[in-house]
Scaffold this motif. Structure first.
Motif: not given
Length: 532
Positions: A146, A169-171, A181-182
């Motif tokens: 990430q 969201t993280n994924d 998110g990133y």
């Protein structure tokens, strides 16, 4: 005449995967022919170096579209990587699997055996993404991370998205894609991790693998319905090599159909016009071209620093020092910092628009020239375009690029998706979390309000985001160019393994899906070799 079991045409993303997997047993001999050179530039390993390479003819074929009315007669750049590693040398490193629904859609279109359940193990096999759950790979050749840099403006954008009702969201490569998110990128220790690093370098010394650069394949050779080799040029002359088992075309969605046509494989009427002798009638070669079309919305910002200031003057020296000492800072950034995968209509089952946020704005987006004053950009792209174009040879000269006609925004669905995506981006930026940072909207500007005005902005300013696919579509129907095991229909001994075989667009950047296709193709090829 030299002879190998397999001759791979191209040295890009799919080719490097194949070279690794096909030579693993030591029993099969493989020749890889790449028209470009070795990846030697210092800018390749530096993630932000893509801005230096994107217009470098040493590493980019620098193709352009033909002028079309849909985009107001503009020529649009179609960058394609040149050299070992292909586009993985010059892309923004963004890593997206796509949605499971994309691959179920492939299966419904006739690409049986390519459903989400079928392809999931290959995504897992090829990646190392340690923060992920059991759906993500932990021991693959491609290192995925990430984006590590954090900036106040990016944090504020995520807050604004949440205020607009968008999930975080993280994924996005996990259980659901939707949300903000990133981005995840193909990097290791702050450096670009190309397919050369992941797949080719670890096996380059295998005795059954031969890699030749500066070798442009000019013709696929066919004898009595069997593809049995290729002809290629180097600085030393013209050579022919035989393939005992198969020729594998991995030249990409732009150059694979061009090479087929130059070899007399394609639409008979087109070949006749070019003065090329017909070898195999295949009218759909070069058709079904699909690409992601994006607009870039820009805002002037205040009360914070952006890349526009940080990447100029004496600050560049500071950034370089930070990078070379700690592998941190703005030189680790690619083309996207924060992602958004959104539904333009609430009833939609999955997102249909992708956002690319950077705390930067461009005076010239095509060459990545930054503004002098603080700014930010949100790129807006419809995820699954339905407009189709074509890529066909213009002359018999293999050094001349083909005619690329994308036919962007041809369908009402694509036009409305882009319009709605831009409207939502403006609405998110208007949320309270960003009010302390936004000075004014530069483009398209507050004067753009109606659908007709939004569309005109898109036609006048949109660019591809470099994801060409589909020009040698796979399937089980009569119109497909290759079958579901990627064997060319109409000739024996010829297989195509690159983005050209994708029957429909995936929901996101295409490097990861191309690697998946190559991993799956390698299994097909090895299975067929074992039966022979």
């Amino acid at each position: 005449m030299e002879q190998f079991d397999y001759v791979i045409v191209g040295g890009g993303t799919a080719a490097c995967v194949l070279a690794n997997r096909l030579t693993a047993s030591g029993r099969l001999s493989v020749l890889m022919l790449e028209a470009g050179g070795e990846p030697k530039s210092m800018w390749i390993k530096i993630p932000a170096g893509f801005t230096k390479l994107l217009n470098d003819p040493v590493y980019n074929w620098r193709f352009e579209t033909e002028p079309e009315d849909n985009t107001l007669g503009r020529k649009i750049a179609i960058p394609r990587g040149k050299g070992l590693g292909g586009s993985s040398l010059i892309n923004g490193m963004i890593y997206v699997h796509g949605q499971p629904e994309d691959y179920d859609h492939w299966a419904r279109l006739g690409a049986t055996g390519w459903s989400a359940q079928d392809v999931a193990p290959y995504f897992k096999k090829m990646e190392t993404y340690l923060p992920g759950d059991e759906m993500r790979g932990k021991n693959g050749p491609m290192h995925i991370h990430q984006v590590s840099e954090r900036y106040p403006l990016a944090h504020a954008l995520l807050q604004a998205a949440a205020q607009d009702g968008q999930p975080l969201t993280n994924d996005y490569n996990g259980r659901t894609q939707e949300g903000f998110g990133y981005y995840q990128v193909a990097q290791k220790d702050g450096q670009r991790w190309s397919v050369v690093e992941g797949y080719l370098k670890p096996v380059r010394q295998r005795k059954n693998l031969t890699v030749r650069t500066g070798a442009m394949v000019t013709k696929v050779n066919v004898t009595e319905g069997v593809c049995d080799g290729v002809t290629y040029r180097t600085a030393s002359g013209t050579f022919t090599v035989r393939a005992h088992r198969e020729v594998i075309l991995s030249a990409g969605a732009v150059q694979t159909p061009q090479l087929l046509e130059l070899s007399g494989i394609g639409d008979p009427a087109l070949l006749q016009r070019l003065g090329i002798e017909l070898v195999c009638a295949a009218p759909r070669v070069g058709e079904n071209y699909i690409d992601h079309f994006a607009t870039r919305m820009n805002w002037r910002v205040k009360n914070t620093q952006t890349l526009n200031e940080l990447a100029q003057g004496w600050r560049v020296g500071v950034a370089a020092l930070q990078y070379f000492i700690r592998r941190k800072g703005l030189l680790t950034l690619g083309t996207g910092l924060v992602h958004g995968f959104v539904k333009t209509q609430p009833h939609m089952p999955t997102p249909d628009v992708q956002y690319f946020f950077m705390h930067a704005s461009y005076a010239n987006a095509a060459i990545r020239k930054l503004d002098n004053a603080p700014g930010m950009t949100i790129g807006v792209a419809g995820l699954r375009p339905t407009s189709q174009g074509s890529i066909h040879s213009k002359t018999k000269d293999p050094t001349q690029g083909p005619a690329i006609r994308p036919n962007f925004l041809a369908t009402a669905e694509d036009r409305q998706t882009l319009i709605d995506g831009m409207k939502i981006a403006r609405k998110i930026v208007g949320q309270p979390a960003l009010s302390n940072y936004i000075d004014f909207e530069m483009s398209p500007g507050p004067g753009v309000q109606t659908d007709e005005q939004w569309l005109e902005f898109g036609r006048a300013n949109g660019q591809t985001i470099y994801h060409p696919i589909g020009t040698c579509r796979m399937g089980s129907d009569a119109q497909a160019v290759v079958d579901v095991r990627l064997r060319f229909k109409g000739l024996r001994g010829l297989r195509i393994v690159d983005a050209s075989v994708m029957p429909a667009m995936v929901s996101g950047n295409t490097q990861s899906p191309v690697m998946m296709v190559a991993e799956r193709a390698a299994d097909f090829i090895l299975e067929d070799a074992a039966k022979a």
